[in-house]
Design a protein around this motif. Sequence first.
Motif, short mmCIF file in Angstrom:
data_model
loop_
_atom_site.label_atom_id
_atom_site.label_comp_id
_atom_site.label_asym_id
_atom_site.label_seq_id
_atom_site.Cartn_x
_atom_site.Cartn_y
_atom_site.Cartn_z
N ALA A 1 -5.91 0.82 5.13
CA ALA A 1 -5.04 2.07 4.41
C ALA A 1 -5.64 3.87 4.00
CB ALA A 1 -4.50 1.85 2.82
N ASP B 1 -2.80 9.00 8.19
CA ASP B 1 -2.33 8.98 7.12
C ASP B 1 -2.97 8.40 6.20
OD1 ASP B 1 -0.26 10.36 5.53
OD2 ASP B 1 1.22 9.07 5.99
N SER C 1 -3.41 1.57 -8.70
CA SER C 1 -3.62 3.45 -8.75
C SER C 1 -4.58 3.94 -9.32
CB SER C 1 -2.22 3.50 -9.80
OG SER C 1 -2.06 4.75 -9.25
N MET D 1 1.10 -1.01 0.43
CA MET D 1 0.33 -0.07 0.13
C MET D 1 0.78 1.61 -0.17
SD MET D 1 -2.88 -1.36 -0.02
CE MET D 1 -2.20 -2.28 -1.08
N GLU D 2 2.21 0.91 0.69
CA GLU D 2 3.15 2.41 0.98
C GLU D 2 3.34 2.64 -0.37
OE1 GLU D 2 2.89 4.59 2.73
OE2 GLU D 2 1.97 3.91 4.65
N ARG E 1 1.35 4.28 -2.66
CA ARG E 1 0.81 5.45 -2.07
C ARG E 1 1.71 6.58 -3.01
NH1 ARG E 1 -0.30 8.52 2.99
NH2 ARG E 1 -0.15 6.52 3.95
N ILE F 1 -4.38 6.47 3.00
CA ILE F 1 -4.00 6.45 1.12
C ILE F 1 -5.05 6.86 0.20
CG2 ILE F 1 -3.32 5.17 -0.40
CD1 ILE F 1 -1.58 3.83 1.67
N ASP F 2 -5.55 7.50 -0.64
CA ASP F 2 -6.10 7.71 -1.80
C ASP F 2 -5.47 7.48 -2.79
OD1 ASP F 2 -4.44 9.78 -1.58
OD2 ASP F 2 -5.74 11.98 -1.54
N ASN F 3 -5.00 7.09 -2.93
CA ASN F 3 -4.92 6.35 -4.77
C ASN F 3 -5.03 5.18 -4.97
OD1 ASN F 3 -1.94 6.12 -3.33
ND2 ASN F 3 -0.77 7.00 -5.27
N ILE F 4 -5.23 4.40 -3.98
CA ILE F 4 -5.91 3.21 -4.82
C ILE F 4 -7.14 2.63 -4.82
CG2 ILE F 4 -3.79 2.49 -3.35
CD1 ILE F 4 -5.39 1.85 -0.70
N PHE G 1 -1.85 3.23 9.25
CA PHE G 1 -2.01 3.86 8.67
C PHE G 1 -2.25 5.78 9.42
CE2 PHE G 1 -2.50 -0.05 5.63
CZ PHE G 1 -1.16 -0.26 4.82
#
Length: 331
Positions: free
Chosen positions: A108, A118, A272, A87-88, A91, A120-123, A115
């Motif tokens: 995530a 923080d 992505s 996931m990172e 990101r 993750i918004d691009n997955i 996480f």
Amino acid sequence: MKRNRISLLFVLMLALSMVLAACGGGNEDVSGNGGESNEGGNKNLSLLTGGTGGTYYPLGGQIGKIISDNTDVNITPQTSGASAENMETLRAGEAELAFSQTDIGAYAIEGKEMFEGDPIDNIQAIASLYPETVQLVTTADSGIKSVEDLKGKSVSVGAPGSGAYINAMQLLEIHGLTVDDIKAQNLSFDESTDGIQSGTIDAAFVTAGTPTGAVEALSAQNDVVIVPLADDKIQSLIEKFPYYSEDTVSSGTYNIKSDVRTVAVKAMLVVSKDLDENLVYEMTKALYENTDKITHAKGEFIKPETALEGLGDMELHPGAAKYFEEKGISE
């Protein structure tokens, strides 16, 4: 006259270079962000898997080949520290596709657990694939017959940041234990089974599709025991953490003599969200219309009818959604 011939040659060479440059401009990447195109025009994408002793790596190799053989995409599977690390990496934009546990995917996007604060918004999701069984692995010689028996024992709780680590913490909690009650070791699946084999650890939490390569290797030389979970503990776990489901390790797996009750989360394929819709559509279609080419034992679970199970709040990539809509499949 000689000077005129040189000038004419220069003009012709200049004109030729401009034509070639214009033709080359047609090879630019129009597939969306992420990845690069090779000389044949195919798009190169990275698929993050896990360690070599788990399920993600061998299955990822087969999925990557299917997509590469049936689309204009070249998939390169890569070993990794599995779910959380994957996931990172997504990101950071350093890969385009990845395997993950559904629970880790939920953490995530929600900004929880590893996480925390923080998100993750691009997955986005392509699909869920198969059950990932939570296996508490030991041997007959250890005398461990329940989770409570782990107290005071040396136990691998998974690689740091892995999904197996979170699963281990949650199972310990449901059984009234904490990491302080055991001698915790942060080991990969291969390291865990090597440790059980050598006697340096007593047991290990392994979350992966069964049969898991590292555990199979251990069973070739030892009487492997998969520690069962009591029904009331399973129900308590599911009530508190609803992304779990009941599962069974079947007799014969690792040479065990009877079925073992446990729990599972789902493995999913994540992408992505910047990848082009048509590109993801073609990859999703290639995978689900060629599942007969998957020889891994988990291939039998990979089918369109169950592809949207367990995704929770993770959004489907529009390309994947388009394929499943065409198949008449919805959540």
